[in-house]
Design an enzyme around this catalytic site. Structure first.
Site, mmCIF file in Angstrom:
data_model
loop_
_atom_site.group_PDB
_atom_site.id
_atom_site.type_symbol
_atom_site.label_atom_id
_atom_site.label_comp_id
_atom_site.label_asym_id
_atom_site.label_seq_id
_atom_site.Cartn_x
_atom_site.Cartn_y
_atom_site.Cartn_z
ATOM 1 N N THR A 91 0.865 -1.183 0.000
ATOM 2 C CA THR A 91 0.000 0.000 0.000
ATOM 3 C C THR A 91 0.904 1.235 0.000
ATOM 4 O O THR A 91 2.081 1.141 0.364
ATOM 5 C CB THR A 91 -0.882 0.043 1.255
ATOM 6 O OG1 THR A 91 -0.005 0.049 2.388
ATOM 7 C CG2 THR A 91 -1.790 -1.163 1.343
ATOM 8 N N GLU A 143 -5.961 -3.250 -1.552
ATOM 9 C CA GLU A 143 -6.489 -4.362 -0.759
ATOM 10 C C GLU A 143 -7.637 -5.093 -1.452
ATOM 11 O O GLU A 143 -8.134 -6.100 -0.968
ATOM 12 C CB GLU A 143 -6.989 -3.843 0.601
ATOM 13 C CG GLU A 143 -5.890 -3.452 1.575
ATOM 14 C CD GLU A 143 -5.448 -1.991 1.438
ATOM 15 O OE1 GLU A 143 -5.633 -1.416 0.339
ATOM 16 O OE2 GLU A 143 -4.927 -1.438 2.410
ATOM 17 N N LYS A 186 -14.267 17.976 9.654
ATOM 18 C CA LYS A 186 -15.253 17.862 10.736
ATOM 19 C C LYS A 186 -15.565 19.253 11.260
ATOM 20 O O LYS A 186 -14.806 19.819 12.032
ATOM 21 C CB LYS A 186 -14.730 16.938 11.829
ATOM 22 C CG LYS A 186 -14.557 15.532 11.292
ATOM 23 C CD LYS A 186 -14.042 14.543 12.311
ATOM 24 C CE LYS A 186 -13.839 13.207 11.626
ATOM 25 N NZ LYS A 186 -12.467 12.881 11.315
ATOM 26 N N TRP A 217 -19.912 16.391 9.199
ATOM 27 C CA TRP A 217 -18.848 16.088 8.245
ATOM 28 C C TRP A 217 -19.065 16.810 6.924
ATOM 29 O O TRP A 217 -20.183 16.840 6.395
ATOM 30 C CB TRP A 217 -18.807 14.583 7.962
ATOM 31 C CG TRP A 217 -18.249 13.766 9.088
ATOM 32 C CD1 TRP A 217 -17.928 14.219 10.343
ATOM 33 C CD2 TRP A 217 -17.973 12.369 9.068
ATOM 34 N NE1 TRP A 217 -17.469 13.185 11.105
ATOM 35 C CE2 TRP A 217 -17.478 12.036 10.349
ATOM 36 C CE3 TRP A 217 -18.076 11.378 8.108
ATOM 37 C CZ2 TRP A 217 -17.104 10.731 10.680
ATOM 38 C CZ3 TRP A 217 -17.702 10.088 8.435
ATOM 39 C CH2 TRP A 217 -17.215 9.770 9.708
#
Ligand code: AMP
Length: 543
Positions: free
Chosen positions: A186, A331, A439, A444
């Protein structure tokens, strides 16, 4: 009672064997580091993969041992894909855009036994060779006369010599389909990168699913040009899926600028391509500036980060190239969703259809997906509720290489780290990475929608929206913009562009003009770097 069907293992070697047998004459065309264009066929690719397989066995590469590559998209890299996994060892594709110290760390962590590389990357090899004592040989993808000299790299070998000495008589070994086949790390923007270890089974199943009509719709009639590098999640599986369907492959090598790509698109009659949005910016600019049109390209896969709707519109309306907006991650091998319309969308206006296509799309068969709130409770598919995206399926990671990071799963589901809504038709709409969400006063704000709006302004070349500290609201959005050259635009004009397009409280508090936005090793904006750069920024609303 058991079914009475053969249980043939799903192996990567079956892909190249099939491509050779049924599409042996189909071409693979590569722009080489040497500067010329190289042509051969799936038949040749298979022959040379067998030679490489024999060469690796002669070098005593064992089952499950890792063999690394540091290379562009090209035919030698493709042969290596099939040879390494074919003999039962594990192909580790390393991203050359990482810092040399990171590359050395990854090579050591993977315990790579050999590393095959393009000559472009020899300076990296010279830096890392002394740091990687377990690598038994460094193999340059070149002929003998181009083999670099230098004493910093012990055991430097020439790829073409190795192949010339090896027989092409090799029967790919049978093995368990669940055996490891390849390894990809990754990007590790925070902490060390983690290894994702694919299996033969996951790779073959991903190829089946990603080639389907409502995914990338690949066929033997396609000419496929992966701009996405073979070191970025196996070029999104295209080397495998192209072999499976017998498509022609066109490999751009180091030529990723608009001019070089356009030349290949036209000369090789490319029908489908794939890449991250940033590479398409360069290509579209080149095509626009030179008044060109694509004569054969019909589809392009855009993923890796959100495809700005303005880019989607330009490809489709101005150039007749259909955009397939796809979402996934290392992934997930990587494809999870594809933005392909349903029958009910056919009657919509082009604008309405593009609004649907701008979402990241619906899950391809094999990927199960859900969104959950902070407590882990599943949220409705109403296109409004947004939460963490969880996935599961036969090509989704179950744990990282060497157990790094512990068990990543939550009750059998993999938390992707993305935040999204899902609508009643199952279309996923990523609003943010959870790390990038702003935030504001306990609510959000998704940065991707704001970036897309900014990108639709004609003066904006690139835009990022990041959270900046705010004394009252905790965080507020700051719009960071790279202007197009020679176009004037003010802060006020840009902010006005947002009016009526978003809720008032989502409006960025300020605009910062910059010369460039830092990009990571796979061409994505590095928002953590930007946040660092603007950490002391005082918003006008903070006074
Ligand atoms: P990587 O593993 O480096 O390919 O990064 C995967 C991440 O890229 C995902 O978890 C998303 O955050 C992001 N990503 C990939 N495709 C898209 C997309 N179409 N829209 C928005 N974000 C995306």
């Amino acid at each position: 009672m058991q079914g009475l069907m053969m249980s043939a293992p799903l192996l990567i070697s079956s892909l190249i064997t099939h491509a050779d047998r049924h599409h042996g004459e189909t071409e693979i065309v590569s722009r080489r580091v040497e500067g010329d264009i190289h042509r051969y066929t799936w038949h040749d690719c298979h022959r040379r993969a067998r030679q490489l397989g024999n060469a690796l066995l002669a070098m005593d590469i064992q089952t499950s041992e890792r063999v690394a590559t540091l290379a562009w998209n090209g035919y030698r890299h493709l042969e290596t894909y099939f040879a390494v996994s074919g003999i039962g060892s594990v192909l580790h594709t390393v991203n050359p855009r990482l810092f040399p110290e990171q590359i050395a760390w990854i090579v050591n962590h993977a315990d790579d036994q050999l590393l095959l590389f393009d000559l472009t990357f020899f300076p990296i090899i010279e830096t890392i060779a002394p740091l990687c004592p377990n690598v038994r040989a460094w193999i340059a993808y070149c002929d003998r006369d181009r083999l670099p000299s230098g004493d910093k790299v012990a055991n430097l070998m020439c790829y073409e010599d190795l192949l010339a000495r090896a027989s092409d008589a090799l029967i790919w070994p049978e093995m368990e389909e669940t055996a490891a086949s390849s390894l990809c790390y990754t990007s590790g923007t925070t902490g060390n990168p983690k290894g994702v270890l694919y299996s033969h089974r996951s790779t073959v199943l991903h190829s089946f699913a990603s080639g389907m009509p409502d995914a990338l719709c690949l066929s033997a009639r396609d000419s496929v040009l992966p701009v996405v590098p073979m070191f970025h999640v196996n070029a999104w599986g295209l080397p495998y899926s192209s072999a499976m369907v017998g498509a022609k492959m066109v490999m751009p090598g180091p030529g990723l600028d608009g001019k070089s790509l356009f030349e290949l698109f036209e000369n090789e009659r490319v029908t489908i391509s794939a890449g991250v949005p940033t590479v398409w910016l360069g290509l579209l600019n080149y095509v626009r500036q030179n008044g060109l049109k694509f004569s054969t390209m019909r589809r392009t896969v855009i993923g890796g980060s959100a495809c700005p709707p303005a880019m989607l519109k330009t490809f489709q309306d101005d150039y007749g190239v259909q955009v397939l907006h796809a979402w996934g991650m290392t992934e997930m091998s990587p494809i999870g969703t594809c933005g392909v319309l349903k029958a009910k969308h056919e009657g919509l206006s082009s604008e309405e259809r593009q609004a649907v296509q701008s979402k990241q799309g619906r899950a391809i068969y094999g990927v199960d997906i859900k969104i959950v709130d902070e407590k882990g409770d599943e949220l409705p598919w109403d296109g409004v509720a947004f939460g963490d995206v969880l996935v599961r399926g036969p090509w989704v990671v179950s744990g990282y290489f060497r157990g790094d990071g512990g068990d990543p799963l939550r009750a059998g589901w993999f938390p992707t780290g993305d935040v999204a809504t899902i609508d009643a038709d199952g279309f996923l709409h990523i609003t943010d990475r959870s790390k990038d969400v702003i935030k504001s006063g306990g609510e959000w704000i998704g940065s991707i929608d704001l970036e897309n709006i900014a990108m639709s302004h004609p003066a904006v070349a690139m835009a990022a929206v990041i959270a900046v500290r705010h004394p009252k609201w905790d965080e507020r959005p700051l719009l960071v913009v790279v202007k197009k050259p020679d176009v004037a635009v003010s802060r006020e004009e840009l902010l006005k562009h947002f009016e009526g397009r978003i809720a008032k409280w989502w409006m960025p508090d300020d605009v910062a003009f910059v010369d460039s936005i830092p990009l990571g090793a796979t061409g994505k904006m590095l928002k953590n770097k930007l946040r660092e750069q603007f950490k002391d920024y005082v918003l006008p609303t903070a006074a």
